[in-house]
Design a protein around this motif. Structure first.
Motif: not given
Length: 300
Positions: A30-34, A37-41
């Motif tokens: 949830a705290t991903s830098t972009t 990145y959050r969507e993909v992971m």
């Protein structure tokens, strides 16, 4: 005294615990830098955990998978990319090509990049020799590079590479030989032309983990005869494609699922005589005309 039997988890309890693990891992991104990145992971985690639940993955199977991926990485070096080969034989490469290929009527279709491209191929002049000593029947390759609106694309780079008559690329040999690859700049009418060798069908490298995967599946490791192209032009999408040899027995059983009907070309057979470049040829040689049409990039 009444004894109470230990609680036996039911299917709902089990499913809840498994889902809780997935939810916890997804939340950690949830705290991903972009946002991308959050969507993909998070999508990767959901699908990966879903796969494990779907097949009821055992500990032994998990260990086998870890060992397989470890050995796949160990098989990679500066001249061999086993992970690209793995992506190819699982169809991920072609799926990615299909997702990203521009939907442009009239453009040459894209296909897999493959694991044998190198950045430091030699430049060859128009009409030059791309074979550089690669074994095989001489083949004259020519065509025009143009945009979908019909405009010839002059002065753009076109890379080409292929296997020799034994089915090996130069990077598969010992040493640092360079053969069967090169690049040139198109002429004023978008033309390209060079001598190479007649493409042949060949097995993908099957002496590593990917070969084990193919064998376990009962699949053939063969690729139909083809010539690779990469064309880069300003204002256009980069084209990665092949010219496949018409009549090859593996056109409909490609180990990496890369064949498209529009990319199948006639390689004409000749016996001696005068070649298109005016030289006199002894013995057998072939030729192919293969135009390459690039999709234009959308203007901002």
């Amino acid at each position: 005294m009444t004894l109470t039997a230990p609680h036996q988890p039911d299917a709902d309890d089990q499913a809840g615990r498994e889902q809780a693990v997935t939810d916890e891992v997804v939340a950690s991104f949830a705290t991903s830098t972009t946002e991308r990145y959050r969507e993909v992971m998070t999508s990767l985690v959901r699908h990966l955990h879903g796969f494990a639940r779907d097949v009821r993955l055992t500990n032994a199977e998990w260990e086998t998978a870890i060992d397989f991926l470890t050995r796949t990485g160990q098989k990679c070096d500066e001249r061999r990319q086993e992970f690209i080969l793995l992506s190819d034989v699982l169809g991920l490469s072609m799926q990615t090509v299909g997702i990203n290929a521009p939907a442009s009527a009239g453009a040459t279709e894209s296909t897999v990049f493959g694991p044998f491209f190198v950045d430091d191929a030699p430049e060859i002049p128009l009409g030059g020799d791309l074979a550089h000593g690669a074994k095989g029947t001489p083949c004259w390759v020519s065509g025009q590079v143009r945009s979908t609106d019909g405009t010839p694309l002059a002065g753009v780079r076109i890379d080409a590479w292929e296997a020799d008559e034994d089915g090996f690329y130069d990077t598969q040999y010992e040493g640092n030989r360079t053969a069967g690859r090169g690049w040139q700049v198109t002429g004023e009418n978008g033309e390209y032309r060079f001598w190479s060798v007649q493409p042949v069908h060949y097995p993908v490298p099957n002496d590593g983990p990917v070969g084990e995967l193919i064998t376990a599946a009962g699949r053939r490791p063969m690729r139909p005869a083809h010539l690779h192209f990469k064309v880069t032009a300003p204002g256009h999408h980069t084209l990665i494609t092949h010219a496949f040899v018409a009549g090859d027995p593996y056109l409909h059983n490609d180990a990496v699922f890369g064949v498209k009907d529009s990319l199948i070309a006639e390689f004409t057979q000749h016996q001696g005589g005068t070649a298109p470049d005016g030289t006199t040829r002894d013995g057998r040689w072939t030729q192919v005309q293969f135009d390459l049409v690039l999709a234009q990039q959308e203007q901002p």
